[in-house]
Design an enzyme around this catalytic site. Structure first.
Site, PDB file in Angstrom:
ATOM      1  N   GLU A 295      44.849  46.311  38.703  1.00 14.32           N
ATOM      2  CA  GLU A 295      45.840  45.641  37.878  1.00 14.32           C
ATOM      3  C   GLU A 295      45.276  45.371  36.478  1.00 14.32           C
ATOM      4  O   GLU A 295      45.975  45.507  35.476  1.00 14.32           O
ATOM      5  CB  GLU A 295      46.178  44.334  38.582  1.00 14.32           C
ATOM      6  CG  GLU A 295      47.097  43.444  37.841  1.00 14.32           C
ATOM      7  CD  GLU A 295      47.146  42.091  38.520  1.00 14.32           C
ATOM      8  OE1 GLU A 295      46.224  41.740  39.267  1.00 14.32           O
ATOM      9  OE2 GLU A 295      48.114  41.393  38.281  1.00 14.32           O
TER      10      GLU A 295
ATOM     11  N   GLY B 242      47.452  37.069  51.641  1.00 11.69           N
ATOM     12  CA  GLY B 242      47.932  37.311  52.998  1.00 11.69           C
ATOM     13  C   GLY B 242      49.019  36.296  53.354  1.00 11.69           C
ATOM     14  O   GLY B 242      48.846  35.100  53.140  1.00 11.69           O
TER      15      GLY B 242
ATOM     16  N   MET C 145      41.581  33.966  48.102  1.00  8.54           N
ATOM     17  CA  MET C 145      40.192  33.517  48.009  1.00  8.54           C
ATOM     18  C   MET C 145      39.803  32.932  46.642  1.00  8.54           C
ATOM     19  O   MET C 145      38.621  32.751  46.373  1.00  8.54           O
ATOM     20  CB  MET C 145      39.262  34.697  48.366  1.00  8.54           C
ATOM     21  CG  MET C 145      39.509  35.216  49.779  1.00  8.54           C
ATOM     22  SD  MET C 145      38.630  36.740  50.166  1.00  8.54           S
ATOM     23  CE  MET C 145      36.942  36.208  50.047  1.00  8.54           C
ATOM     24  N   GLU C 146      40.782  32.660  45.781  1.00 10.98           N
ATOM     25  CA  GLU C 146      40.428  32.219  44.427  1.00 10.98           C
ATOM     26  C   GLU C 146      41.280  31.078  43.860  1.00 10.98           C
ATOM     27  O   GLU C 146      40.773  30.203  43.145  1.00 10.98           O
ATOM     28  CB  GLU C 146      40.531  33.407  43.432  1.00 10.98           C
ATOM     29  CG  GLU C 146      39.622  34.589  43.697  1.00 10.98           C
ATOM     30  CD  GLU C 146      40.200  35.599  44.695  1.00 10.98           C
ATOM     31  OE1 GLU C 146      41.418  35.532  44.974  1.00 10.98           O
ATOM     32  OE2 GLU C 146      39.436  36.433  45.214  1.00 10.98           O
TER      33      GLU C 146
ATOM     34  N   ASP D  53      49.586  41.600  52.830  1.00 14.99           N
ATOM     35  CA  ASP D  53      49.315  41.773  54.264  1.00 14.99           C
ATOM     36  C   ASP D  53      49.771  40.507  54.976  1.00 14.99           C
ATOM     37  O   ASP D  53      50.135  39.528  54.322  1.00 14.99           O
ATOM     38  CB  ASP D  53      47.805  42.007  54.500  1.00 14.99           C
ATOM     39  CG  ASP D  53      46.958  40.884  53.924  1.00 14.99           C
ATOM     40  OD1 ASP D  53      46.486  41.024  52.790  1.00 14.99           O
ATOM     41  OD2 ASP D  53      46.789  39.836  54.594  1.00 14.99           O
TER      42      ASP D  53
HETATM   43  N1  SAH Z   1      39.746  45.352  47.934  1.00 14.30           N
HETATM   44  C1  SAH Z   1      38.525  44.774  48.392  1.00 14.30           C
HETATM   45  C2  SAH Z   1      38.687  43.468  49.102  1.00 14.30           C
HETATM   46  C3  SAH Z   1      39.210  42.415  48.233  1.00 14.30           C
HETATM   47  S1  SAH Z   1      38.811  40.804  48.743  1.00 14.30           S
HETATM   48  C4  SAH Z   1      37.796  45.711  49.281  1.00 14.30           C
HETATM   49  O1  SAH Z   1      38.383  46.671  49.720  1.00 14.30           O
HETATM   50  O2  SAH Z   1      36.628  45.488  49.512  1.00 14.30           O
HETATM   51  C5  SAH Z   1      40.341  40.215  49.045  1.00 14.30           C
HETATM   52  C6  SAH Z   1      41.229  39.867  47.865  1.00 14.30           C
HETATM   53  O3  SAH Z   1      42.563  39.814  48.335  1.00 14.30           O
HETATM   54  C7  SAH Z   1      40.953  38.528  47.295  1.00 14.30           C
HETATM   55  O4  SAH Z   1      41.353  38.518  45.942  1.00 14.30           O
HETATM   56  C8  SAH Z   1      41.883  37.611  48.105  1.00 14.30           C
HETATM   57  O5  SAH Z   1      42.294  36.540  47.302  1.00 14.30           O
HETATM   58  C9  SAH Z   1      43.058  38.491  48.468  1.00 14.30           C
HETATM   59  N2  SAH Z   1      43.615  38.477  49.837  1.00 14.30           N
HETATM   60  C10 SAH Z   1      44.609  39.325  50.232  1.00 14.30           C
HETATM   61  N3  SAH Z   1      44.877  39.173  51.547  1.00 14.30           N
HETATM   62  C11 SAH Z   1      44.045  38.198  52.006  1.00 14.30           C
HETATM   63  C12 SAH Z   1      43.833  37.628  53.307  1.00 14.30           C
HETATM   64  N4  SAH Z   1      44.511  38.056  54.386  1.00 14.30           N
HETATM   65  N5  SAH Z   1      42.898  36.667  53.425  1.00 14.30           N
HETATM   66  C13 SAH Z   1      42.201  36.253  52.346  1.00 14.30           C
HETATM   67  N6  SAH Z   1      42.342  36.784  51.112  1.00 14.30           N
HETATM   68  C14 SAH Z   1      43.252  37.747  50.920  1.00 14.30           C
END
Ligand code: SAH
Length: 252
Positions: A15, A81, A197-198, A221
């Site tokens: 993004e 999520g 997470m932020e 998700d």
């Molecule tokens: N794309 C990365 C992972 C990102 S970490 C990889 O493939 O390694 C996860 C990011 O998505 C964070 O910004 C968090 O805020 C958000 N996020 C989306 N779904 C989440 C969930 N089920 N639990 C916690 N954070 C989630």
């Protein structure tokens, strides 16, 4: 009087690339493993940066935006999520309140209480929240978001008409990927719409420095066993496009 400068903090590199492409008079400054892109969008001064993931990383990035770059407002976008049955993949959640679900300093203070602030839940100022809700509702009403996604992708992700939901976001250093975790969270915090997470960490820094902020999340998700399957595809193909359109709409 300080002039207006908007910080745009994004939790998805995909993004950020899209938002950086909107910048005029672009300059780049690299510091602390972060690249800050400075420029203008619609003649408004902005600084765009990838937050990095987790509470510590995002709190550090927003502090840097405030202290080094003098931002006067903050827009945070990313994915989350879904926790509540009210939200589906593709919906946009705008935080009216934020809580750190992993903060627990009992017995010296209440569960979720932020040490020394005496608050458990933080809320953005009403005027910036109302403005964001109104602007993003306009995008949705005009089908400006769904139009960015091909019919094939709409089918893949079962997207029909994304909606805007305003309510509580919970943040913590945990990726939710099973129903047990989800149920457990809801039993402690029944109003939560989604997890990420932020956001609540960013809200804490903005609260402490008195910077108006808005936290906006696209549901990527359902925070269950399918999270990881849904996640990567959705981020690259859908959420990053929504994020860029949202930022473009807000910076007017
Ligand atoms: N794309 C990365 C992972 C990102 S970490 C990889 O493939 O390694 C996860 C990011 O998505 C964070 O910004 C968090 O805020 C958000 N996020 C989306 N779904 C989440 C969930 N089920 N639990 C916690 N954070 C989630």
């Amino acid at each position: 009087m300080t002039s207006k400068r908007i910080g745009i903090l994004g939790a998805m590199p995909e993004e950020i690339i899209g938002v950086v492409a909107l910048l005029k008079n672009k300059e780049e400054i690299v510091k602390g493993m972060r690249t800050y892109y400075i420029g203008t969008i619609n003649e408004i001064d902005v600084v765009v940066v990838f937050s990095r993931w987790g509470k510590v990383a995002s709190a550090t990035t927003v502090t840097h935006l405030i202290v080094e770059f003098g931002i006067t407002q903050l827009i945070f976008t990313g994915v989350a999520g879904g926790i509540s049955s009210e939200v589906s993949i593709g919906d946009i959640v705008i935080a009216s309140s934020l809580v750190q679900h992993d903060l627990d300093a009992r017995p010296i203070m209440k569960r979720f209480e932020i040490p020394l602030l005496g608050e458990t839940i933080l809320s953005p100022p009403k005027n910036i929240l109302d403005w964001a809700v109104e602007s993003i509702n306009n995008l949705i009403r005009n089908d400006d978001l769904i139009r960015l996604i091909s019919l094939k992708q709409q089918k893949t992700f079962s997207l029909s008409s994304p909606k805007v939901v305003v309510g509580q976001i919970a943040s913590g250093d945990q990726f939710f990927s099973n129903n047990e975790e989800k149920k457990n969270l809801l039993s402690m915090l029944p109003e939560v719409l989604c997890v990420e997470m932020e956001g609540a960490a960013v809200a804490q820094v903005c609260f402490e420095y008195k910077i108006p902020y808005v936290i906006i999340r696209t549901i990527s998700d359902e925070a269950n066993e399918n999270s990881i399957v849904d996640f990567n595809e959705f981020v690259t193909q859908v959420a990053s496009k929504f994020g860029v359109a949202i930022v473009q709409k807000l910076i007017q």
